[in-house]
Design a protein around this motif. Sequence first.
Motif, short mmCIF file in Angstrom:
data_model
loop_
_atom_site.label_atom_id
_atom_site.label_comp_id
_atom_site.label_asym_id
_atom_site.label_seq_id
_atom_site.Cartn_x
_atom_site.Cartn_y
_atom_site.Cartn_z
N LEU A 91 0.83 -1.21 0.00
CA LEU A 91 0.00 0.00 0.00
C LEU A 91 0.86 1.26 0.00
CD1 LEU A 91 -2.79 1.31 0.16
CD2 LEU A 91 -2.65 1.11 2.67
N SER A 92 1.91 1.29 0.83
CA SER A 92 2.81 2.44 0.84
C SER A 92 3.50 2.62 -0.51
CB SER A 92 3.83 2.29 1.96
OG SER A 92 3.21 2.23 3.22
N SER A 93 3.95 1.52 -1.10
CA SER A 93 4.58 1.60 -2.42
C SER A 93 3.60 2.10 -3.47
CB SER A 93 5.12 0.23 -2.83
OG SER A 93 6.15 -0.20 -1.96
N ALA A 94 2.34 1.65 -3.38
CA ALA A 94 1.34 2.09 -4.36
C ALA A 94 1.04 3.57 -4.21
CB ALA A 94 0.06 1.27 -4.18
N PHE A 100 3.06 5.93 -2.93
CA PHE A 100 4.26 6.64 -3.37
C PHE A 100 4.38 6.63 -4.89
CE2 PHE A 100 9.08 6.10 -3.86
CZ PHE A 100 9.28 7.45 -4.07
N THR A 101 4.23 5.46 -5.50
CA THR A 101 4.37 5.35 -6.95
C THR A 101 3.23 6.05 -7.68
OG1 THR A 101 5.46 3.21 -6.63
CG2 THR A 101 4.68 3.72 -8.84
N GLY A 102 2.01 5.90 -7.17
CA GLY A 102 0.88 6.56 -7.81
C GLY A 102 0.99 8.08 -7.78
N GLY A 103 1.44 8.63 -6.65
CA GLY A 103 1.64 10.08 -6.59
C GLY A 103 2.71 10.56 -7.55
N GLY A 142 10.84 3.24 -11.49
CA GLY A 142 11.73 4.00 -10.61
C GLY A 142 11.25 4.10 -9.18
N PRO A 143 10.11 4.75 -8.91
CA PRO A 143 9.66 4.86 -7.52
C PRO A 143 9.25 3.53 -6.90
CG PRO A 143 8.03 5.76 -9.04
CD PRO A 143 9.27 5.50 -9.83
N TRP A 144 8.81 2.59 -7.70
CA TRP A 144 8.41 1.29 -7.12
C TRP A 144 9.62 0.58 -6.52
CZ3 TRP A 144 3.84 -0.74 -5.93
CH2 TRP A 144 3.79 -2.10 -5.60
N PRO A 163 7.86 2.06 2.01
CA PRO A 163 7.50 1.20 0.88
C PRO A 163 8.06 -0.21 1.04
CG PRO A 163 8.33 3.33 0.15
CD PRO A 163 8.61 3.24 1.61
N LEU A 164 7.58 -1.10 0.21
CA LEU A 164 7.95 -2.51 0.34
C LEU A 164 9.44 -2.72 0.12
CD1 LEU A 164 7.01 -5.38 0.83
CD2 LEU A 164 6.51 -5.59 -1.60
#
Length: 312
Positions: free
Chosen positions: A104-107, A109-112, A237-239, A256-257
């Motif tokens: 969820l944290s990765s999503a 961060f990456t979505g933003g 990149g952010p993932w 993030p994960l």
Amino acid sequence: MTRTTEPSSSGSASASKSSSGGRRRRRHFLASARQLSRTQAVLLGVVLAIGAIAFLFPFYYMVIGALQAAPDTTVAGALPHPMNITFGNFININDRINLGTGLLSSAIFTGGVILCTVVLGVLAGYALSILQWRGRGVTFALSLLVQVVPFQLLMVPLYVLIARNYGLADNYLGMILPFAINSTAVLIFRQYFLQIPKELFDAARVDGAGEFAILRIIALPLIRPAFVTVLLLTFIGPWNEFLWPFLITKEQTMQPLAVSLANYISTVAASTTNPYGAILAGAVVLAAPVVVLFIVFQRYFTSTDIDSGVKG
């Protein structure tokens, strides 16, 4: 009296023989060409199959290692015994770092990052390609120059600015801001906008459309492949980003994960019964969304015939 000479039967027979011989040679040549093309196709298929196996084997080995109850780091571990297959490694690592929270944290961060990159990249690319204004070339050159500056050189001043001055430590906005604009995305959108015929924009301006209306109605539908390209390039990149989220976050629920998995490897993995399998299980969970995204969107990597929008 004039004599009429009729063609001799021997001449017609030799012409017929030469014609039939020519047809036989052509048939033989065509058969040889077909046979050569089949051979080339078979060789090409073999080479591509070998390349695909070599490319996919690390992913296969990662999945198999994540499913093994007893670790086997040898080459024979690529073909494990069915009794050695289990989902216990995923359960063990989930008990330690909570894979759902990390995903969820990765999503977030990456979505933003993707949202900011696409919106700002489209606006900047349109301004640098379609609009005429003083200093456009210098601005584009500076945006390209940013790519040669390593992010590690900017990390300390960014941390001071975002964490201390803005107070955005342990905050998703603090993670997203350094990646909000991507010069590569700006370059991709700019090149796609430059391929659109200028007659479309001129006709829209004559009809009284504003620049935002032209961008939304005319330009954006014609650059759909650019959106997919930027989406995939930005997502990776952010993932997989580790260093900046590790610096800006201290709460485990916000990490993030990739950060959670690194913390697990450095602190907890040695105390588990199968640390090798647990680490690979976390790597599988981290890599799965990227693989799925590429499989889903790979068919959209096609160029559009944007010239068809203008009548000849």
